[in-house]
Scaffold this active site. Structure first.
Site, PDB file in Angstrom:
ATOM      1  N   TYR A 262       0.634  -1.090  -0.093  1.00 40.90           N
ATOM      2  CA  TYR A 262      -0.106  -0.094  -0.077  1.00 40.90           C
ATOM      3  C   TYR A 262       0.913   1.045  -0.071  1.00 40.90           C
ATOM      4  O   TYR A 262       1.878   1.407   0.657  1.00 40.90           O
ATOM      5  CB  TYR A 262      -0.879   0.026   1.238  1.00 40.90           C
TER       6      TYR A 262
ATOM      7  N   ASP B 229       9.345   2.956  -0.297  1.00 46.35           N
ATOM      8  CA  ASP B 229       8.179   3.715   0.496  1.00 46.35           C
ATOM      9  C   ASP B 229       8.348   3.038   2.011  1.00 46.35           C
ATOM     10  O   ASP B 229       8.051   2.056   2.339  1.00 46.35           O
ATOM     11  CB  ASP B 229       6.833   3.117  -0.137  1.00 46.35           C
TER      12      ASP B 229
ATOM     13  N   LYS C 141       4.363   9.071   9.068  1.00 46.59           N
ATOM     14  CA  LYS C 141       4.135   8.098  10.326  1.00 46.59           C
ATOM     15  C   LYS C 141       5.092   8.540  11.583  1.00 46.59           C
ATOM     16  O   LYS C 141       4.919   9.710  11.988  1.00 46.59           O
ATOM     17  CB  LYS C 141       3.975   6.596  10.189  1.00 46.59           C
TER      18      LYS C 141
HETATM   19  C1  LIG Z   1       0.276   4.535   5.749  1.00 47.98           C
HETATM   20  C2  LIG Z   1       1.213   4.278   4.489  1.00 47.98           C
HETATM   21  C3  LIG Z   1       1.095   5.299   3.617  1.00 47.98           C
HETATM   22  C4  LIG Z   1      -0.070   6.281   3.391  1.00 47.98           C
HETATM   23  O1  LIG Z   1       0.195   7.336   4.362  1.00 47.98           O
HETATM   24  P1  LIG Z   1      -0.840   8.300   4.521  1.00 47.98           P
HETATM   25  O2  LIG Z   1      -0.161   9.334   5.522  1.00 47.98           O
HETATM   26  O3  LIG Z   1      -2.029   7.387   5.269  1.00 47.98           O
HETATM   27  O4  LIG Z   1      -1.569   8.975   3.493  1.00 47.98           O
HETATM   28  C5  LIG Z   1       1.931   4.971   2.289  1.00 47.98           C
HETATM   29  N1  LIG Z   1       2.823   4.067   2.216  1.00 47.98           N
HETATM   30  C6  LIG Z   1       2.811   3.114   3.310  1.00 47.98           C
HETATM   31  C7  LIG Z   1       3.940   2.096   3.219  1.00 47.98           C
HETATM   32  C8  LIG Z   1       1.881   3.282   4.445  1.00 47.98           C
HETATM   33  O5  LIG Z   1       2.193   2.401   5.338  1.00 47.98           O
END
Ligand SMILES: *Cc1c(COP(=O)(O)O)cnc(C)c1O
Length: 423
Positions: A139, A234, A262
């Site tokens: 994701y 990512d 995060k």
């Molecule tokens: C949470 C997450 C996202 C999205 O981040 P948001 O702040 O919710 O838009 C993208 N990539 C990874 C790997 C994630 O865990």
């Protein structure tokens, strides 16, 4: 409480601001949070829960950590947004550059979604190519080009691809199986010259925690370099969680671009993307890649994130201790499940972990899907009834924080023992 939930469902889709919070993956009605403190959440009825969701990752020091709260308060009285540069942004960008391998310049944004969307734009501009490759079950946020076979919330709802995303857009997104080196080599043999970027969670966390097999990340680095594609890690979830330098440092592989969010915001809205100077100089106003944001580099988020990262930086053994806690929980859960003859696998990488009810350790999305979802749902509710909040979907990672005490982990394991006895 029930009344609040009814009011909530009347005015917000599914009663929530983000789908996984609705408990669709496990059934039942969510609790509404009144406050958090340390490793615990308290709901509107005054019930307390040991929290293993931790806002899905950002709260690596726990809820309402004193120094983080103080930093937010101190900044709030000085104003919440200026639309002009601040020293806080300089300090944040310097911290990221100092921590992350190969990161020379960063742009601050408001979410992980924005970070990956923008990193793709840079990769396409730099290479002059259109295609991106992502892995099934990873994701990267909810923008159109990456909302394809995206694990996590989407998988929980059983929608592999979102409605409202035109096929013309997803035609530019190739997908492949996580950890499948042969498939990757084959794809690159056929289409490598068209691929602008490969984006990957170097430790997957949105199909539960699935670590990369050693050869997988090496193959990604080799193939992208050979064919002139950019490699985007990512690390929105894994960054500053599996270690100070993220998965890149943990596995010794440097990507071309990285996305973070995060943990760097300590629970305030934030994101960042960055990489080598030559790539980031393509971003406006230096270069032709447009990307902007009214609240980007927000002072409250910067203050909170800097406070959190500052506390971590003062403790050389921070990640070692966090992963000891993670392993204590993981091993404890597996031991108790085995005692009750329930086939269970725990996956851990640094500060990330998941529990799967399966005979073997899953290595990709379809193997996660093949694990016992009904048993996970029963486990989730058994734990919740005993005051332990595990992720409300088997596709989400378990998050611990420095605030989780040995007593809380022991209490969690005792609860699990009772739950496993009844499964
Ligand atoms: C949470 C997450 C996202 C999205 O981040 P948001 O702040 O919710 O838009 C993208 N990539 C990874 C790997 C994630 O865990």
């Amino acid at each position: 409480m029930d009344q609040w939930w009814q009011r909530s469902e009347r005015v917000m889709p599914g009663g929530v601001s983000s789908p996984v919070r609705s408990f669709r993956g496990v059934g039942g009605t969510p609790f509404l949070v009144e406050r958090g403190q340390g490793a615990r959440l308290f709901d509107h009825d005054g019930r307390s829960y040991i929290d293993y969701v931790m806002s899905y990752g950002p709260l690596i020091l726990g809820h309402a950590q004193g120094q983080v709260v103080a930093a937010i308060q101190a900044q709030a009285v000085k104003g919440t947004s200026y639309g002009a540069p601040t020293t806080l942004e300089v300090e944040m960008a310097e911290t990221l550059v100092g921590a992350y391998p190969g990161l020379e310049m960063a742009r601050l944004v408001n979410s992980g979604t924005e970070a990956t969307m923008s990193a793709l734009r840079v990769a396409r501009a730099v290479t002059g190519r259109s295609l991106v490759l992502k892995f099934i079950g990873c994701y990267h946020g909810h923008h159109d080009s990456l909302l394809v076979r995206a694990g996590s919330g989407a998988a929980t709802l059983g929608v592999p691809d979102s409605a409202g995303v035109p096929v013309q857009m997803t035609n530019l997104t190739l997908t492949a199986t996580y950890n499948a080196v042969g498939e990757l080599e084959d794809l690159f043999r056929r289409r490598g010259d068209e691929i602008a970027a490969v984006i990957v969670e170097p430790v997957a966390g949105n199909m539960g925690t699935i670590g990369p097999e050693p050869e997988f990340l090496h193959a990604l680095r080799r193939l992208t370099t050979d064919r002139g594609s950019l490699l985007i890690f990512d690390e929105v979830m894994s960054g500053f969680r599996v270690g100070w330098g993220g998965a890149a440092q943990h596995f010794g592989i440097t990507p071309d671009l990285v996305t973070l969010a995060k943990v760097i915001g300590a629970g305030l809205p934030v994101g960042a993307y960055g990489g080598a100077r030559a790539f980031m100089e393509q971003v406006a106003p230096l270069g032709p890649v447009y990307q902007a944001g009214t609240l980007s580099g927000n002072p409250l988020a910067m203050a909170a994130g800097l406070a959190q990262l500052g506390i971590i930086a003062q403790q050389p053994d921070f990640y070692q201790r966090l992963s000891l806690k993670v392993n204590q929980l993981a091993q404890g859960l597996v031991d108790r499940a085995r005692h009750h003859r329930i086939p269970t696998q725990a996956t851990t990488v640094g500060g990330m972990m998941s529990l799967f009810f399966s005979e073997r350790v899953p290595r990709n999305f379809s193997e996660v899907e093949a694990s016992n979802g009904a048993r996970y749902r029963a486990y989730f509710h058994g734990m919740l009834d005993r005051g332990v909040f595990m992720p409300p979907s088997l596709f989400e990672t378990v998050f611990l924080s420095a605030a989780h005490t040995d007593e809380e982990i022991e209490a969690t394991l005792s609860a699990a023992d009772e739950v496993f006895a009844r499964l």
